[in-house]
Scaffold this motif. Sequence first.
Motif, PDB file in Angstrom:
ATOM      1  N   PHE A 114       0.831  -1.205   0.000  1.00 33.73           N
ATOM      2  CA  PHE A 114       0.000   0.000   0.000  1.00 33.73           C
ATOM      3  C   PHE A 114       0.870   1.261   0.000  1.00 33.73           C
ATOM      4  O   PHE A 114       0.680   2.174  -0.814  1.00 33.73           O
ATOM      5  CB  PHE A 114      -0.927  -0.022   1.221  1.00 33.73           C
ATOM      6  N   THR A 115       1.841   1.338   0.911  1.00 39.80           N
ATOM      7  CA  THR A 115       2.669   2.550   1.009  1.00 39.80           C
ATOM      8  C   THR A 115       3.542   2.730  -0.224  1.00 39.80           C
ATOM      9  O   THR A 115       3.730   3.857  -0.692  1.00 39.80           O
ATOM     10  CB  THR A 115       3.554   2.501   2.263  1.00 39.80           C
ATOM     11  N   LEU A 116       4.052   1.626  -0.766  1.00 40.08           N
ATOM     12  CA  LEU A 116       4.935   1.715  -1.927  1.00 40.08           C
ATOM     13  C   LEU A 116       4.192   2.241  -3.148  1.00 40.08           C
ATOM     14  O   LEU A 116       4.673   3.148  -3.852  1.00 40.08           O
ATOM     15  CB  LEU A 116       5.547   0.342  -2.217  1.00 40.08           C
ATOM     16  N   VAL A 117       3.009   1.706  -3.415  1.00 39.48           N
ATOM     17  CA  VAL A 117       2.264   2.140  -4.596  1.00 39.48           C
ATOM     18  C   VAL A 117       1.682   3.534  -4.390  1.00 39.48           C
ATOM     19  O   VAL A 117       1.584   4.320  -5.340  1.00 39.48           O
ATOM     20  CB  VAL A 117       1.166   1.118  -4.947  1.00 39.48           C
ATOM     21  N   ALA A 118       1.307   3.882  -3.169  1.00 36.16           N
ATOM     22  CA  ALA A 118       0.850   5.252  -2.899  1.00 36.16           C
ATOM     23  C   ALA A 118       1.948   6.252  -3.221  1.00 36.16           C
ATOM     24  O   ALA A 118       1.690   7.320  -3.807  1.00 36.16           O
ATOM     25  CB  ALA A 118       0.416   5.384  -1.441  1.00 36.16           C
ATOM     26  N   ALA A 119       3.177   5.911  -2.862  1.00 36.69           N
ATOM     27  CA  ALA A 119       4.312   6.789  -3.170  1.00 36.69           C
ATOM     28  C   ALA A 119       4.480   6.939  -4.680  1.00 36.69           C
ATOM     29  O   ALA A 119       4.679   8.045  -5.198  1.00 36.69           O
ATOM     30  CB  ALA A 119       5.592   6.235  -2.543  1.00 36.69           C
ATOM     31  N   CYS A 120       4.384   5.826  -5.401  1.00 33.36           N
ATOM     32  CA  CYS A 120       4.541   5.873  -6.860  1.00 33.36           C
ATOM     33  C   CYS A 120       3.424   6.674  -7.521  1.00 33.36           C
ATOM     34  O   CYS A 120       3.666   7.444  -8.458  1.00 33.36           O
ATOM     35  CB  CYS A 120       4.571   4.450  -7.421  1.00 33.36           C
ATOM     36  N   ALA A 121       2.183   6.515  -7.036  1.00 27.72           N
ATOM     37  CA  ALA A 121       1.055   7.256  -7.604  1.00 27.72           C
ATOM     38  C   ALA A 121       1.204   8.755  -7.366  1.00 27.72           C
ATOM     39  O   ALA A 121       0.906   9.576  -8.251  1.00 27.72           O
ATOM     40  CB  ALA A 121      -0.258   6.752  -6.995  1.00 27.72           C
ATOM     41  N   ALA A 122       1.661   9.128  -6.178  1.00 20.75           N
ATOM     42  CA  ALA A 122       1.861  10.547  -5.870  1.00 20.75           C
ATOM     43  C   ALA A 122       2.964  11.143  -6.735  1.00 20.75           C
ATOM     44  O   ALA A 122       2.855  12.277  -7.220  1.00 20.75           O
ATOM     45  CB  ALA A 122       2.192  10.715  -4.393  1.00 20.75           C
ATOM     46  N   VAL A 123       4.034  10.383  -6.949  1.00 24.50           N
ATOM     47  CA  VAL A 123       5.120  10.851  -7.822  1.00 24.50           C
ATOM     48  C   VAL A 123       4.605  11.078  -9.236  1.00 24.50           C
ATOM     49  O   VAL A 123       4.928  12.082  -9.877  1.00 24.50           O
ATOM     50  CB  VAL A 123       6.280   9.833  -7.836  1.00 24.50           C
ATOM     51  N   GLU A 124       3.810  10.145  -9.733  1.00 23.81           N
ATOM     52  CA  GLU A 124       3.286  10.266 -11.095  1.00 23.81           C
ATOM     53  C   GLU A 124       2.489  11.557 -11.257  1.00 23.81           C
ATOM     54  O   GLU A 124       2.686  12.308 -12.223  1.00 23.81           O
ATOM     55  CB  GLU A 124       2.413   9.062 -11.424  1.00 23.81           C
ATOM     56  N   ALA A 125       1.589  11.822 -10.304  1.00 24.14           N
ATOM     57  CA  ALA A 125       0.800  13.057 -10.374  1.00 24.14           C
ATOM     58  C   ALA A 125       1.696  14.287 -10.271  1.00 24.14           C
ATOM     59  O   ALA A 125       1.502  15.276 -10.985  1.00 24.14           O
ATOM     60  CB  ALA A 125      -0.249  13.060  -9.268  1.00 24.14           C
ATOM     61  N   GLY A 126       2.683  14.222  -9.373  1.00 22.91           N
ATOM     62  CA  GLY A 126       3.579  15.359  -9.184  1.00 22.91           C
ATOM     63  C   GLY A 126       4.405  15.671 -10.424  1.00 22.91           C
ATOM     64  O   GLY A 126       4.561  16.837 -10.813  1.00 22.91           O
ATOM     65  N   VAL A 127       4.935  14.639 -11.065  1.00 26.61           N
ATOM     66  CA  VAL A 127       5.767  14.838 -12.253  1.00 26.61           C
ATOM     67  C   VAL A 127       4.930  15.412 -13.400  1.00 26.61           C
ATOM     68  O   VAL A 127       5.382  16.315 -14.120  1.00 26.61           O
ATOM     69  CB  VAL A 127       6.449  13.510 -12.662  1.00 26.61           C
ATOM     70  N   VAL A 128       3.722  14.905 -13.585  1.00 24.74           N
ATOM     71  CA  VAL A 128       2.845  15.447 -14.630  1.00 24.74           C
ATOM     72  C   VAL A 128       2.552  16.921 -14.355  1.00 24.74           C
ATOM     73  O   VAL A 128       2.558  17.761 -15.265  1.00 24.74           O
ATOM     74  CB  VAL A 128       1.532  14.636 -14.711  1.00 24.74           C
ATOM     75  N   ALA A 129       2.313  17.262 -13.094  1.00 27.52           N
ATOM     76  CA  ALA A 129       2.016  18.651 -12.747  1.00 27.52           C
ATOM     77  C   ALA A 129       3.233  19.556 -12.944  1.00 27.52           C
ATOM     78  O   ALA A 129       3.086  20.722 -13.326  1.00 27.52           O
ATOM     79  CB  ALA A 129       1.533  18.735 -11.298  1.00 27.52           C
ATOM     80  N   VAL A 130       4.440  19.040 -12.712  1.00 25.80           N
ATOM     81  CA  VAL A 130       5.658  19.839 -12.892  1.00 25.80           C
ATOM     82  C   VAL A 130       5.797  20.295 -14.341  1.00 25.80           C
ATOM     83  O   VAL A 130       6.066  21.468 -14.630  1.00 25.80           O
ATOM     84  CB  VAL A 130       6.911  19.034 -12.467  1.00 25.80           C
ATOM     85  N   PHE A 131       5.596  19.379 -15.283  1.00 24.17           N
ATOM     86  CA  PHE A 131       5.859  19.676 -16.686  1.00 24.17           C
ATOM     87  C   PHE A 131       4.608  20.067 -17.467  1.00 24.17           C
ATOM     88  O   PHE A 131       4.707  20.581 -18.582  1.00 24.17           O
ATOM     89  CB  PHE A 131       6.536  18.475 -17.354  1.00 24.17           C
ATOM     90  N   GLY A 132       3.423  19.804 -16.895  1.00 24.31           N
ATOM     91  CA  GLY A 132       2.191  20.150 -17.581  1.00 24.31           C
ATOM     92  C   GLY A 132       1.858  19.155 -18.673  1.00 24.31           C
ATOM     93  O   GLY A 132       2.714  18.390 -19.128  1.00 24.31           O
ATOM     94  N   HIS A 133       0.587  19.139 -19.096  1.00 22.30           N
ATOM     95  CA  HIS A 133       0.160  18.161 -20.091  1.00 22.30           C
ATOM     96  C   HIS A 133       0.584  18.531 -21.507  1.00 22.30           C
ATOM     97  O   HIS A 133       0.345  17.792 -22.448  1.00 22.30           O
ATOM     98  CB  HIS A 133      -1.358  17.955 -20.047  1.00 22.30           C
ATOM     99  N   GLY A 134       1.261  19.683 -21.683  1.00 23.75           N
ATOM    100  CA  GLY A 134       1.727  20.053 -23.015  1.00 23.75           C
ATOM    101  C   GLY A 134       3.137  19.595 -23.309  1.00 23.75           C
ATOM    102  O   GLY A 134       3.672  19.881 -24.373  1.00 23.75           O
ATOM    103  N   SER A 135       3.765  18.887 -22.378  1.00 24.20           N
ATOM    104  CA  SER A 135       5.152  18.464 -22.544  1.00 24.20           C
ATOM    105  C   SER A 135       5.273  16.956 -22.411  1.00 24.20           C
ATOM    106  O   SER A 135       4.604  16.341 -21.585  1.00 24.20           O
ATOM    107  CB  SER A 135       6.037  19.148 -21.494  1.00 24.20           C
ATOM    108  N   ALA A 136       6.173  16.380 -23.220  1.00 26.31           N
ATOM    109  CA  ALA A 136       6.431  14.942 -23.137  1.00 26.31           C
ATOM    110  C   ALA A 136       7.435  14.607 -22.043  1.00 26.31           C
ATOM    111  O   ALA A 136       7.709  13.432 -21.794  1.00 26.31           O
ATOM    112  CB  ALA A 136       6.944  14.431 -24.486  1.00 26.31           C
ATOM    113  N   ASP A 137       8.000  15.625 -21.383  1.00 22.36           N
ATOM    114  CA  ASP A 137       9.034  15.375 -20.379  1.00 22.36           C
ATOM    115  C   ASP A 137       8.537  14.500 -19.236  1.00 22.36           C
ATOM    116  O   ASP A 137       9.307  13.713 -18.670  1.00 22.36           O
ATOM    117  CB  ASP A 137       9.556  16.701 -19.822  1.00 22.36           C
ATOM    118  N   ALA A 138       7.255  14.641 -18.874  1.00 31.41           N
ATOM    119  CA  ALA A 138       6.717  13.843 -17.768  1.00 31.41           C
ATOM    120  C   ALA A 138       6.832  12.353 -18.080  1.00 31.41           C
ATOM    121  O   ALA A 138       7.226  11.542 -17.219  1.00 31.41           O
ATOM    122  CB  ALA A 138       5.255  14.216 -17.498  1.00 31.41           C
ATOM    123  N   GLY A 139       6.485  11.970 -19.295  1.00 29.22           N
ATOM    124  CA  GLY A 139       6.577  10.564 -19.682  1.00 29.22           C
ATOM    125  C   GLY A 139       7.996  10.043 -19.625  1.00 29.22           C
ATOM    126  O   GLY A 139       8.247   8.919 -19.177  1.00 29.22           O
TER     127      GLY A 139
END
Length: 402
Positions: A218-243
Amino acid sequence: MKSYWTLLRTPGVSRLIGAQLTARFPFGMLSLAFLIHIEQIFDSYGAAGLVLGAMSIGQAIAGPLTSRLMGRLGMRPVIIATMFICAVSIIVMALVPLSVPSLMLIGFVAGLSTPPIQPAVRTIYPKIVNSRQLTPLFSLDASAQEIIWVLGPVIATFVALQVSTTAGILLAAFFLVAGGIWFVSLPEVGRVRIPRSRRKLGVVLKKPEVLLSTVVGFTLVAACAAVEAGVVAVFGHGSADAGWVLGIFAIGSLIGGLALGHAPIGPWALAARMLIVTIGLALASLWLTFWWLSLALLVAGVGIAPAFAVLFGIVSASVKFSDTAEAYGWVGTGQLIGAALGSAIAGFSIDQSGPVSAIYVAAGFAALGCIIPALGRRWHPDLRGRDISPIPDTEPIQVQVS
């Protein structure tokens, strides 16, 4: 690497890994594809987090139920039925204009009907390799699944930006159906029969080893899910950098899984691997640049596949064969609840405090996942030199030759 090649030459191993990776590949795409799709429609990461959370809750409820159904109805009927319902739900979410509550409802149905590929394949593994090969196989499996998280986010981002977010979701649905059909057609899926458990649903959670694996997952996947959202928010949906950054995160996990796959699993193994994840995520929060995030998440990723391999090994060595599918279902449920809460908390924290807050959330979950097995190490079995195959049932297990 020689031992891994030997494993892949074992009859049935390579095709099982290939088929289950293909069937599960959509779930490396869907979170990011839906995150971008819903954020574009409603201009809110919080709304996207709610829909992803509803889907994850549905998956969490389904985990032990569909896994247990495989013991009653067989693997193939359960996987085929759930695959069809899940694919239809995903397609509706992509094509039909809906409100957030409606998307949450259909997302919940999609989650509830997620095919139980992971519990099925991990129940089959002990029947096609010997006991000495099982620990490396769990590690190879945990490492190979990182292909999902390396290519999935990159493909989802590329298709979403170059074609449309709808096309990205539909492509994921195609992988779900194609991979599911491949998996159920394999002879190993027809041969292995899960005996019907004599225990009530949920009793297997009374085993401290299963509960420990569920909570840390539970804690491991919660951490990964939060990172995914954070990285997408850093670069925005107009950039491929998040991927690309999330792909590098998964490459770190692939490296860690292959490098640590044969490391002895002692009482401190889980805490040590979670410590690597915690350190990497803490470093990631310092600077939100492409190269720094890539480097820090590469470090964090090194602990992920090895941690999953330990979780699988603990469960396998602690339960009877008839209970393995349900036990893995509960572990999956813990992970999916983590995905739901990680996505939702990160989404709202981004709306309130910016992208870096999601990285803080991720580091906090990872730290919790390090502390829990350290404090509960007396429930962590010492698997050094032990056979980690499931405990045999006292009655004969039916094997159908096909």
